[in-house]
Design a protein around this motif. Structure first.
Motif, PDB file in Angstrom:
ATOM      1  N   THR A  27       0.832  -1.202   0.000  1.00  0.00           N
ATOM      2  CA  THR A  27       0.000   0.000   0.000  1.00  0.00           C
ATOM      3  C   THR A  27       0.864   1.249   0.000  1.00  0.00           C
ATOM      4  O   THR A  27       0.632   2.181  -0.777  1.00  0.00           O
ATOM      5  CB  THR A  27      -0.935   0.018   1.228  1.00  0.00           C
ATOM      6  OG1 THR A  27      -1.702  -1.180   1.242  1.00  0.00           O
ATOM      7  CG2 THR A  27      -1.854   1.227   1.207  1.00  0.00           C
ATOM      8  N   PHE A  72      -5.583  -1.793  -2.310  1.00  0.00           N
ATOM      9  CA  PHE A  72      -4.474  -2.154  -1.433  1.00  0.00           C
ATOM     10  C   PHE A  72      -4.815  -1.882   0.032  1.00  0.00           C
ATOM     11  O   PHE A  72      -4.406  -2.633   0.918  1.00  0.00           O
ATOM     12  CB  PHE A  72      -3.196  -1.427  -1.854  1.00  0.00           C
ATOM     13  CG  PHE A  72      -2.566  -2.026  -3.068  1.00  0.00           C
ATOM     14  CD1 PHE A  72      -1.684  -3.081  -2.963  1.00  0.00           C
ATOM     15  CD2 PHE A  72      -2.865  -1.548  -4.342  1.00  0.00           C
ATOM     16  CE1 PHE A  72      -1.110  -3.660  -4.083  1.00  0.00           C
ATOM     17  CE2 PHE A  72      -2.315  -2.109  -5.474  1.00  0.00           C
ATOM     18  CZ  PHE A  72      -1.432  -3.167  -5.341  1.00  0.00           C
ATOM     19  N   PHE A  73      -5.566  -0.803   0.289  1.00  0.00           N
ATOM     20  CA  PHE A  73      -6.026  -0.534   1.659  1.00  0.00           C
ATOM     21  C   PHE A  73      -6.870  -1.692   2.183  1.00  0.00           C
ATOM     22  O   PHE A  73      -6.664  -2.169   3.291  1.00  0.00           O
ATOM     23  CB  PHE A  73      -6.880   0.742   1.719  1.00  0.00           C
ATOM     24  CG  PHE A  73      -6.125   2.010   2.011  1.00  0.00           C
ATOM     25  CD1 PHE A  73      -5.207   2.080   3.044  1.00  0.00           C
ATOM     26  CD2 PHE A  73      -6.365   3.146   1.265  1.00  0.00           C
ATOM     27  CE1 PHE A  73      -4.530   3.255   3.315  1.00  0.00           C
ATOM     28  CE2 PHE A  73      -5.693   4.328   1.534  1.00  0.00           C
ATOM     29  CZ  PHE A  73      -4.768   4.380   2.558  1.00  0.00           C
ATOM     30  N   SER A 187      -3.646   6.240   5.685  1.00  0.00           N
ATOM     31  CA  SER A 187      -2.815   5.042   5.874  1.00  0.00           C
ATOM     32  C   SER A 187      -2.180   5.041   7.260  1.00  0.00           C
ATOM     33  O   SER A 187      -2.121   4.020   7.933  1.00  0.00           O
ATOM     34  CB  SER A 187      -1.746   4.975   4.785  1.00  0.00           C
ATOM     35  OG  SER A 187      -1.046   3.766   4.872  1.00  0.00           O
TER      36      SER A 187
END
Length: 191
Positions: A27, A72-73, A187
């Protein structure tokens, strides 16, 4: 820099498995590359004409990777969530649309002065991007059901922040470049 520091924090965290750490690293890598591509795309506006094909490559990578960040998260949170399948389908659609658009200028094009411009079907790109973020929020809410409601609210709030900032960037004009800052903050908060 934030993503590199966050990757160091992930590396030093003894509570995460190596599989979880790899998901975080992927990520972070995609956020870094996407942000660099957007930055390079802005720098390349009005660059010498011989860089036009590089400019196309940079913007193509940017337009393919940016919506993928949501995928990707979700993968770093829980790779088994049902929304992941729909996000994968949307990402494939995005890749096909962007690659097919390059020769025809449907989503974006580089003009004769080597300046990036939105094409007549540009709206497809932010719609895919926003749908990916909405699916991410839905996935995080599904994941949050396993925990106390306070965790569900914080997961929702983190991704809502990113979604609102991305929508703001898309509607505020070219002067506002805050999307990657929000993704980096999201993130970090997600970690």
């Amino acid at each position: 820099m934030t993503m590199l520091i966050l990757s160091l924090l992930v590396h030093e965290n003894a509570r995460h498995t190596s599989k979880q750490k790899r998901a975080f690293y992927k990520t972070h890598f995609v956020i870094i590359i996407s942000a660099i591509m957007e930055w390079l795309g802005l720098l390349m506006n009005e660059a010498p004409s011989w860089t036009k094909y590089i400019h196309y490559l940079v913007k193509t990578i940017d337009y393919i990777l940016t919506p993928a960040i949501a995928y990707f998260f979700i993968n770093q949170v829980d790779s088994k969530l049902s929304v992941k399948k729909y996000m994968g389908i949307l990402e494939i659609i995005d890749i096909l649309i962007i690659l097919l658009s390059v020769p025809f200028g449907w989503v974006f094009y580089i003009d004769q002065n080597n300046v990036y411009r939105h094409g007549p079907f540009y709206i497809v790109y932010p719609i895919i991007y926003v749908l990916m973020m909405i699916l991410l929020i839905i996935g995080l809410l599904q994941y949050g059901r396993r925990f106390a409601s306070s965790n569900k609210k914080s997961l929702f709030a983190i991704m809502l922040l990113a979604l609102v900032v991305i929508v703001f960037q898309e509607t505020a004009g070219s002067f506002m470049r805050t999307g990657y800052l929000a993704l980096a903050m999201g993130s970090t908060l997600l970690f």
